[in-house]
Write a protein that holds these residues in place. Structure first.
Motif, PDB file in Angstrom:
ATOM      1  N   LEU A  66       0.920  -1.290   0.245  1.00 28.27           N
ATOM      2  CA  LEU A  66       0.353  -0.194  -0.033  1.00 28.27           C
ATOM      3  C   LEU A  66       0.779   1.602   0.153  1.00 28.27           C
ATOM      4  CD1 LEU A  66      -2.835  -1.737   2.423  1.00 28.27           C
ATOM      5  CD2 LEU A  66      -2.792  -0.663   0.338  1.00 28.27           C
ATOM      6  N   TYR A  67       1.887   1.394   0.397  1.00 26.88           N
ATOM      7  CA  TYR A  67       2.408   2.313   0.217  1.00 26.88           C
ATOM      8  C   TYR A  67       3.140   2.395  -0.686  1.00 26.88           C
ATOM      9  CZ  TYR A  67       3.568   3.488   5.574  1.00 26.88           C
ATOM     10  OH  TYR A  67       3.277   4.312   6.816  1.00 26.88           O
ATOM     11  N   ASP A 110       7.144   4.318  -6.369  1.00 23.56           N
ATOM     12  CA  ASP A 110       8.657   5.365  -6.693  1.00 23.56           C
ATOM     13  C   ASP A 110       9.284   5.151  -4.993  1.00 23.56           C
ATOM     14  OD1 ASP A 110      10.363   7.348  -7.101  1.00 23.56           O
ATOM     15  OD2 ASP A 110       9.667   8.521  -5.487  1.00 23.56           O
ATOM     16  N   VAL A 111      10.154   4.600  -4.947  1.00 23.87           N
ATOM     17  CA  VAL A 111      10.907   4.238  -3.731  1.00 23.87           C
ATOM     18  C   VAL A 111      10.994   5.442  -2.918  1.00 23.87           C
ATOM     19  CG1 VAL A 111      13.019   3.143  -2.791  1.00 23.87           C
ATOM     20  CG2 VAL A 111      11.970   2.212  -4.807  1.00 23.87           C
ATOM     21  N   ALA A 112      12.107   6.412  -3.981  1.00 19.03           N
ATOM     22  CA  ALA A 112      12.217   7.563  -3.351  1.00 19.03           C
ATOM     23  C   ALA A 112      11.770   8.158  -2.277  1.00 19.03           C
ATOM     24  CB  ALA A 112      12.974   8.446  -4.050  1.00 19.03           C
ATOM     25  N   THR A 113      10.252   8.490  -2.939  1.00 17.54           N
ATOM     26  CA  THR A 113       8.672   8.853  -2.193  1.00 17.54           C
ATOM     27  C   THR A 113       8.407   7.971  -0.392  1.00 17.54           C
ATOM     28  OG1 THR A 113       8.595   9.469  -3.843  1.00 17.54           O
ATOM     29  CG2 THR A 113       6.414   9.415  -2.457  1.00 17.54           C
ATOM     30  N   VAL A 114       8.873   6.232  -0.836  1.00 13.31           N
ATOM     31  CA  VAL A 114       7.665   5.559   0.061  1.00 13.31           C
ATOM     32  C   VAL A 114       9.905   5.526   1.224  1.00 13.31           C
ATOM     33  CG1 VAL A 114       8.424   2.893   0.850  1.00 13.31           C
ATOM     34  CG2 VAL A 114       7.287   3.667  -1.105  1.00 13.31           C
ATOM     35  N   LEU A 115      10.198   5.566   0.909  1.00 14.32           N
ATOM     36  CA  LEU A 115      11.591   6.426   2.095  1.00 14.32           C
ATOM     37  C   LEU A 115      10.814   7.734   2.362  1.00 14.32           C
ATOM     38  CD1 LEU A 115      14.872   5.491   0.511  1.00 14.32           C
ATOM     39  CD2 LEU A 115      13.424   3.900   1.872  1.00 14.32           C
ATOM     40  N   ARG A 116      10.460   8.372   1.686  1.00  9.11           N
ATOM     41  CA  ARG A 116      10.043  10.343   2.612  1.00  9.11           C
ATOM     42  C   ARG A 116       8.619   9.735   3.514  1.00  9.11           C
ATOM     43  NH1 ARG A 116      12.344  12.296  -2.322  1.00  9.11           N
ATOM     44  NH2 ARG A 116      10.094  12.314  -3.227  1.00  9.11           N
ATOM     45  N   VAL A 117       8.482   8.694   3.051  1.00 14.72           N
ATOM     46  CA  VAL A 117       6.834   8.118   4.083  1.00 14.72           C
ATOM     47  C   VAL A 117       7.472   7.277   4.822  1.00 14.72           C
ATOM     48  CG1 VAL A 117       4.707   7.458   4.137  1.00 14.72           C
ATOM     49  CG2 VAL A 117       5.807   8.892   1.943  1.00 14.72           C
ATOM     50  N   LEU A 118       8.019   6.432   5.023  1.00 12.39           N
ATOM     51  CA  LEU A 118       8.802   6.150   6.128  1.00 12.39           C
ATOM     52  C   LEU A 118      10.052   7.038   7.117  1.00 12.39           C
ATOM     53  CD1 LEU A 118       9.753   2.858   4.324  1.00 12.39           C
ATOM     54  CD2 LEU A 118       7.853   2.255   6.137  1.00 12.39           C
ATOM     55  N   TYR A 119       9.875   7.461   6.754  1.00 13.90           N
ATOM     56  CA  TYR A 119      10.838   8.721   7.982  1.00 13.90           C
ATOM     57  C   TYR A 119       9.445   9.494   8.164  1.00 13.90           C
ATOM     58  CZ  TYR A 119      14.285  10.917   9.461  1.00 13.90           C
ATOM     59  OH  TYR A 119      15.585  11.514  10.764  1.00 13.90           O
ATOM     60  N   LEU A 120       8.953   9.874   7.643  1.00 16.79           N
ATOM     61  CA  LEU A 120       7.648  11.041   8.309  1.00 16.79           C
ATOM     62  C   LEU A 120       7.051  10.084   8.782  1.00 16.79           C
ATOM     63  CD1 LEU A 120       6.634  13.775   5.246  1.00 16.79           C
ATOM     64  CD2 LEU A 120       7.851  14.126   8.017  1.00 16.79           C
ATOM     65  N   VAL A 121       6.235   8.781   9.016  1.00 19.90           N
ATOM     66  CA  VAL A 121       5.965   8.356   9.665  1.00 19.90           C
ATOM     67  C   VAL A 121       6.345   7.989  11.060  1.00 19.90           C
ATOM     68  CG1 VAL A 121       4.214   5.727  10.131  1.00 19.90           C
ATOM     69  CG2 VAL A 121       4.048   7.041   8.435  1.00 19.90           C
ATOM     70  N   LEU A 170      -0.755  11.475   1.068  1.00 24.54           N
ATOM     71  CA  LEU A 170      -2.022  10.021   0.938  1.00 24.54           C
ATOM     72  C   LEU A 170      -1.120   8.932   2.510  1.00 24.54           C
ATOM     73  CD1 LEU A 170      -4.861   8.746  -0.301  1.00 24.54           C
ATOM     74  CD2 LEU A 170      -3.181   8.425  -2.964  1.00 24.54           C
ATOM     75  N   THR A 171      -0.480   8.475   1.748  1.00 18.55           N
ATOM     76  CA  THR A 171       0.272   7.377   2.464  1.00 18.55           C
ATOM     77  C   THR A 171       0.062   7.502   4.249  1.00 18.55           C
ATOM     78  OG1 THR A 171       1.710   6.948   0.922  1.00 18.55           O
ATOM     79  CG2 THR A 171       1.901   6.081   2.681  1.00 18.55           C
ATOM     80  N   LEU A 172       0.123   8.553   4.531  1.00 19.24           N
ATOM     81  CA  LEU A 172      -0.166   8.996   6.288  1.00 19.24           C
ATOM     82  C   LEU A 172      -1.010   9.220   6.301  1.00 19.24           C
ATOM     83  CD1 LEU A 172       2.943  12.034   6.615  1.00 19.24           C
ATOM     84  CD2 LEU A 172       3.111   9.580   7.138  1.00 19.24           C
ATOM     85  N   ARG A 173      -1.893   9.503   5.698  1.00 22.79           N
ATOM     86  CA  ARG A 173      -3.545   9.701   6.276  1.00 22.79           C
ATOM     87  C   ARG A 173      -3.871   7.718   6.001  1.00 22.79           C
ATOM     88  NH1 ARG A 173      -7.189   8.910   7.916  1.00 22.79           N
ATOM     89  NH2 ARG A 173      -9.671  10.133   7.876  1.00 22.79           N
ATOM     90  N   ALA A 174      -3.982   7.022   4.755  1.00 26.29           N
ATOM     91  CA  ALA A 174      -4.745   6.660   4.712  1.00 26.29           C
ATOM     92  C   ALA A 174      -3.915   4.785   4.991  1.00 26.29           C
ATOM     93  CB  ALA A 174      -4.861   5.745   2.897  1.00 26.29           C
ATOM     94  N   ARG A 200      -5.384  18.409  -0.289  1.00 23.59           N
ATOM     95  CA  ARG A 200      -4.185  18.024  -1.286  1.00 23.59           C
ATOM     96  C   ARG A 200      -4.489  16.552  -1.246  1.00 23.59           C
ATOM     97  NH1 ARG A 200       1.212  19.446   1.145  1.00 23.59           N
ATOM     98  NH2 ARG A 200       0.874  21.694   0.411  1.00 23.59           N
ATOM     99  N   ILE A 201      -4.899  15.851  -0.251  1.00 20.50           N
ATOM    100  CA  ILE A 201      -5.443  14.659   0.219  1.00 20.50           C
ATOM    101  C   ILE A 201      -6.754  14.076  -0.972  1.00 20.50           C
ATOM    102  CG2 ILE A 201      -6.016  12.879   1.709  1.00 20.50           C
ATOM    103  CD1 ILE A 201      -4.936  14.648   4.016  1.00 20.50           C
ATOM    104  N   SER A 202      -7.608  14.974  -0.702  1.00 19.99           N
ATOM    105  CA  SER A 202      -8.499  14.707  -1.217  1.00 19.99           C
ATOM    106  C   SER A 202      -8.658  14.390  -3.044  1.00 19.99           C
ATOM    107  CB  SER A 202      -9.733  15.357  -1.501  1.00 19.99           C
ATOM    108  OG  SER A 202     -10.011  15.066  -0.614  1.00 19.99           O
ATOM    109  N   ARG A 203      -7.437  15.280  -3.603  1.00 18.96           N
ATOM    110  CA  ARG A 203      -6.914  15.193  -5.186  1.00 18.96           C
ATOM    111  C   ARG A 203      -6.160  13.889  -5.316  1.00 18.96           C
ATOM    112  NH1 ARG A 203      -5.552  21.020  -4.170  1.00 18.96           N
ATOM    113  NH2 ARG A 203      -3.886  20.486  -3.644  1.00 18.96           N
ATOM    114  N   ALA A 204      -5.548  13.437  -4.359  1.00 17.76           N
ATOM    115  CA  ALA A 204      -4.766  12.114  -4.283  1.00 17.76           C
ATOM    116  C   ALA A 204      -5.017  11.278  -4.678  1.00 17.76           C
ATOM    117  CB  ALA A 204      -3.561  12.525  -3.154  1.00 17.76           C
ATOM    118  N   LYS A 205      -6.621  10.905  -3.840  1.00 20.41           N
ATOM    119  CA  LYS A 205      -6.831  10.168  -3.537  1.00 20.41           C
ATOM    120  C   LYS A 205      -7.702   9.797  -4.766  1.00 20.41           C
ATOM    121  CE  LYS A 205     -10.232   9.261  -0.248  1.00 20.41           C
ATOM    122  NZ  LYS A 205     -11.092   9.757   0.960  1.00 20.41           N
TER     123      LYS A 205
END
Length: 379
Positions: A95-96, A157-168, A112-116, A139-144
């Motif tokens: 899902l990430y 995108d791996v780079a985006t997944v890494l940024r998401v994981l670090y924010l989480v 979107l990842t942080l929310r969903a 922003r989240i609504s547009r992404a969905k």
């Protein structure tokens, strides 16, 4: 209501609906409705199979919504799967990647990842991005809407997944939402299936930060700055693992942002006392980090390191080049002014920093610093 249980089940339930053919946005809406129903029903009658219950209710919510739209006639004919055990598949990492779809901007993908998947509220995500809650909701609504027809088999995108994981991880590390261990678990999974030094760099960074978690707050919940932490409470096994992973990544000579950050964290972890910290090397690593991300936050942290390595005046000179409206600018300025022998100015800046702080523990710490200086150096 067991909030931790709900948070842990949500990604798996969302993954089941997506695999059954639900588009991401509709599936996420249906899961949220099922969670609301769980909050209403479970306190009186907790199901024997919580995940199965959530899947059943969410799927029914999805079918109800689908049948109300004439444009989705194909889904109207879908039969509800027979009741029974739900396969124990961990869909979280997939899902990430779904949320990191290339059709999304990096900021939208992270939100979107942080929310969903991460389970953060819109308010928490807005605070992480320093934007109004209404802006983040849009922003989240547009992404969905953008990923409404994307399937799990489409690469992200791996780079985006890494940024998401670090924010989480950072949200969990702050104590607001306990997600740090989950972020480490998922990063371990990612490192096991993707051969990339930045993935292992992020894992090392998380382990090195997480090793200090027990010492970051006092028994009364007040914030303890790095220099004052009891290093005897640091998790030496996590530090050793993080350093080992980092060294293996650096040996590949493919330096990246997370490896540079992990190197800074390793230098802090390596010092037996705050006074023994190798600030000169830390400044050098901040210079490397700026090659990958010309971030104002990185420059702010570099100013602190310069102040430690070359003296408070040098740190203030580095700070002067930055925008005063930056979060924590006033706090850094207060610290450097105190180091430079100007307690009156430092106290004034600590008050300003406390007024701007969004975190209660940080606000309390800054207020106490101002009070301490005014007591020690009365006018």
């Amino acid at each position: 209501m067991n909030e931790a249980l709900i948070r842990g089940l949500t990604p798996g339930v969302l993954g089941v609906l997506v695999r059954r053919g639900a588009d991401f946005a509709a599936a996420e809406d249906a899961v949220q409705e099922a969670l609301i129903e769980a909050v209403r029903v479970w306190p009186e009658r907790t199901p024997a199979d919580p995940k199965g219950w959530l899947v059943t209710v969410a799927w029914r919510k999805f079918l109800d919504a689908a049948r109300s739209e004439t444009a989705r006639r194909r889904r109207e004919e879908a039969d509800e799967p027979p009741p029974g055990p739900v396969p124990q598949t961990d869909d979280t990492l997939q899902l990430y990647f779904l949320c990191a779809h290339p059709s999304l901007s990096p900021s939208s993908a992270v939100a979107l990842t942080l929310r969903a998947v991460g389970g953060l509220t819109t308010r928490q995500i807005a605070r992480a991005y320093l934007v109004p809650e209404a802006t983040m909701a849009q922003r989240i609504s547009r992404a969905k809407r953008t990923v409404s027809d994307v399937r799990l088999d489409q690469p992200g995108d791996v780079a985006t997944v890494l940024r998401v994981l670090y924010l989480v991880f950072n949200e969990g590390y702050s104590g607001d939402v306990d997600l740090a261990a989950e972020a480490i678990r998922l990063t371990r999974q990612l490192a096991a299936v993707i051969d990339h030094p930045e993935v292992t760099g992020l894992l090392a960074l998380m382990l090195l930060h997480h090793a200090r978690r027990a010492s970051r707050t006092a028994p009364d919940g007040s914030l303890v700055p790095l220099a004052a932490q009891d290093r005897g409470r640091w998790d030496t096994s996590a530090i050793a693992e993080g350093v080992g992973i980092l060294q293996a990544a650096l040996a590949r000579d493919r330096l990246g942002e997370f490896q540079a950050q992990a190197a800074i964290a390793a230098l802090h972890a390596d010092a037996r006392t705050a006074a023994e910290t190798d600030w000169v090397q830390i400044v050098e690593w901040y210079d490397e980090l700026l090659r990958f991300t010309d971030s104002a936050v990185v420059r702010l942290n570099r100013a602190v390191a310069v102040g430690e390595a070359d003296g408070a005046r040098a740190g203030l000179a580095a700070l002067a080049a930055l925008d005063e409206s930056l979060p924590r600018y006033a706090a850094v300025s207060a610290y450097l002014h105190e180091r430079d022998g100007d307690p009156a100015k430092a106290a004034e800046l600590y008050v300003e920093a406390a007024r701007k702080a969004s975190d209660l523990a940080e606000r309390d710490y800054l207020t106490r610093q101002a009070a301490r200086l005014r007591t020690e150096y009365p006018r």
